[in-house]
Motif scaffolding. Structure first.
Motif, mmCIF file in Angstrom:
data_model
loop_
_atom_site.group_PDB
_atom_site.id
_atom_site.type_symbol
_atom_site.label_atom_id
_atom_site.label_comp_id
_atom_site.label_asym_id
_atom_site.label_seq_id
_atom_site.Cartn_x
_atom_site.Cartn_y
_atom_site.Cartn_z
ATOM 1 N N ASN A 248 41.899 37.548 39.465
ATOM 2 C CA ASN A 248 42.929 36.690 38.699
ATOM 3 C C ASN A 248 42.768 35.696 37.459
ATOM 4 O O ASN A 248 44.509 35.509 37.476
ATOM 5 C CB ASN A 248 42.109 35.871 40.121
ATOM 6 C CG ASN A 248 42.227 36.348 41.633
ATOM 7 O OD1 ASN A 248 43.131 36.668 41.688
ATOM 8 N ND2 ASN A 248 41.679 35.468 42.584
ATOM 9 N N SER B 148 45.185 38.843 35.292
ATOM 10 C CA SER B 148 46.077 38.266 35.419
ATOM 11 C C SER B 148 46.927 37.243 35.174
ATOM 12 O O SER B 148 48.145 37.612 35.002
ATOM 13 C CB SER B 148 46.465 38.778 37.501
ATOM 14 O OG SER B 148 46.278 37.516 38.089
ATOM 15 N N TRP B 149 46.114 35.956 35.376
ATOM 16 C CA TRP B 149 46.840 35.126 34.759
ATOM 17 C C TRP B 149 47.349 34.786 33.479
ATOM 18 O O TRP B 149 47.917 34.242 32.699
ATOM 19 C CB TRP B 149 46.501 33.345 35.174
ATOM 20 C CG TRP B 149 46.437 33.383 36.446
ATOM 21 C CD1 TRP B 149 46.220 32.976 37.520
ATOM 22 C CD2 TRP B 149 47.952 32.729 36.538
ATOM 23 N NE1 TRP B 149 46.723 32.598 38.288
ATOM 24 C CE2 TRP B 149 47.348 32.460 38.378
ATOM 25 C CE3 TRP B 149 48.918 32.146 36.359
ATOM 26 C CZ2 TRP B 149 48.734 31.385 39.328
ATOM 27 C CZ3 TRP B 149 49.695 31.500 36.937
ATOM 28 C CH2 TRP B 149 49.633 31.399 37.874
ATOM 29 N N VAL C 53 48.047 37.898 32.314
ATOM 30 C CA VAL C 53 48.760 38.980 31.960
ATOM 31 C C VAL C 53 50.219 38.007 32.138
ATOM 32 O O VAL C 53 51.116 38.246 31.383
ATOM 33 C CB VAL C 53 48.473 40.071 33.215
ATOM 34 C CG1 VAL C 53 50.598 40.782 32.716
ATOM 35 C CG2 VAL C 53 47.649 40.788 32.191
ATOM 36 N N VAL C 54 50.733 37.750 32.939
ATOM 37 C CA VAL C 54 51.773 36.228 33.110
ATOM 38 C C VAL C 54 51.941 34.964 32.173
ATOM 39 O O VAL C 54 53.198 35.585 31.658
ATOM 40 C CB VAL C 54 51.238 35.887 34.745
ATOM 41 C CG1 VAL C 54 53.072 34.514 34.482
ATOM 42 C CG2 VAL C 54 51.292 36.614 35.940
ATOM 43 N N ILE D 215 53.896 37.662 30.261
ATOM 44 C CA ILE D 215 54.722 38.094 29.883
ATOM 45 C C ILE D 215 56.011 37.615 29.938
ATOM 46 O O ILE D 215 56.681 36.957 29.604
ATOM 47 C CB ILE D 215 55.356 38.693 31.428
ATOM 48 C CG1 ILE D 215 54.185 39.787 31.709
ATOM 49 C CG2 ILE D 215 56.291 38.330 32.146
ATOM 50 C CD1 ILE D 215 53.911 40.428 33.381
ATOM 51 N N ILE D 216 55.334 35.906 30.396
ATOM 52 C CA ILE D 216 56.808 34.830 30.071
ATOM 53 C C ILE D 216 56.256 34.339 28.625
ATOM 54 O O ILE D 216 58.303 34.060 27.826
ATOM 55 C CB ILE D 216 55.626 33.238 30.520
ATOM 56 C CG1 ILE D 216 55.571 32.960 31.820
ATOM 57 C CG2 ILE D 216 56.557 31.610 30.254
ATOM 58 C CD1 ILE D 216 54.741 32.050 33.029
ATOM 59 N N LEU E 120 47.361 43.308 37.119
ATOM 60 C CA LEU E 120 48.638 43.377 38.716
ATOM 61 C C LEU E 120 48.043 43.907 39.005
ATOM 62 O O LEU E 120 47.557 43.070 40.562
ATOM 63 C CB LEU E 120 49.442 43.110 37.485
ATOM 64 C CG LEU E 120 49.856 42.041 36.461
ATOM 65 C CD1 LEU E 120 51.494 41.757 36.307
ATOM 66 C CD2 LEU E 120 50.056 40.752 36.927
ATOM 67 N N TYR F 40 46.614 42.244 42.934
ATOM 68 C CA TYR F 40 47.251 41.946 44.354
ATOM 69 C C TYR F 40 46.703 42.903 45.084
ATOM 70 O O TYR F 40 46.161 42.662 46.597
ATOM 71 C CB TYR F 40 48.676 42.976 43.969
ATOM 72 C CG TYR F 40 49.340 42.809 45.437
ATOM 73 C CD1 TYR F 40 49.695 42.220 45.960
ATOM 74 C CD2 TYR F 40 49.347 44.400 45.572
ATOM 75 C CE1 TYR F 40 50.152 42.171 46.887
ATOM 76 C CE2 TYR F 40 49.863 44.641 47.002
ATOM 77 C CZ TYR F 40 50.535 43.640 47.223
ATOM 78 O OH TYR F 40 51.596 43.805 49.007
#
Length: 168
Positions: free
Chosen positions: A10, A13-14, A16-17, A20-21, A145, A149
């Motif tokens: 988790n 993944s944050w 990675v987010v 991406i942003i 990611l 999930y």
């Protein structure tokens, strides 16, 4: 142990987010015709430090003046240097890196002009972009990611199963 692994994915993944942003933020000026370029050498320091990200926008020969910084094609590479002399007759530019002792050997022909370079410089971001566009890094981010999930989905199924056993 499973909770620890789930928590780790988790967090990853944050990250990675956020990456991406960051990519979207870097790409957003493209909506206005600007293109990103990474500064690869120290020839324009201190104005454009190595590893910086800057932008250029398409420009015509007529729009470029002495003293402007331009991005141009030199073989397979893009180069960002300052115009020292504009030759209207031969339609080319004599350029020089701010940190270089001498002018560039070859004039920049009009056909090699890519655009006029922005004064916006974001230090170190070029390193980040160069590293994260590597296909292995992109695949790894996708796997993070996906694993996050899947672990969340498995955890939800386990909780539902456990709740049914308690209420059942």
């Amino acid at each position: 142990m499973m909770k620890l692994i789930q928590r780790l994915f988790n967090i990853l993944s944050w990250i990675v987010v956020i990456v991406i942003i960051g990519y979207l933020a870097v790409a957003s000026p493209m909506l206005f015709g600007n293109r990103p370029v990474v500064v690869l050498t120290g020839s324009m320091e201190p104005t454009y430090p190595v590893g910086s990200l800057t932008y250029y926008h398409p420009a015509t020969f007529e729009e470029i003046e002495n003293g402007d910084v331009i991005t141009f094609r030199a073989g397979e590479s893009l180069v960002t240097h300052r115009v020292k002399e504009k030759n209207d007759l031969s339609r080319n530019f004599i350029t020089k890196g701010d940190n270089n002792e001498t002018q560039d050997i070859n004039p920049v022909e009009e056909a090699d002009l890519i655009g006029k370079t922005s004064k916006i410089v974001i230090p170190y971001l070029g390193y980040f972009l160069t590293y994260t566009k590597n296909i292995c890094v992109i695949v790894a981010m996708g796997m993070i990611l996906l694993m996050s999930y899947l672990l969340d989905t498995m955890d939800k199924k386990q909780r539902r199963k456990h709740e049914k056993q308690i209420t059942g």
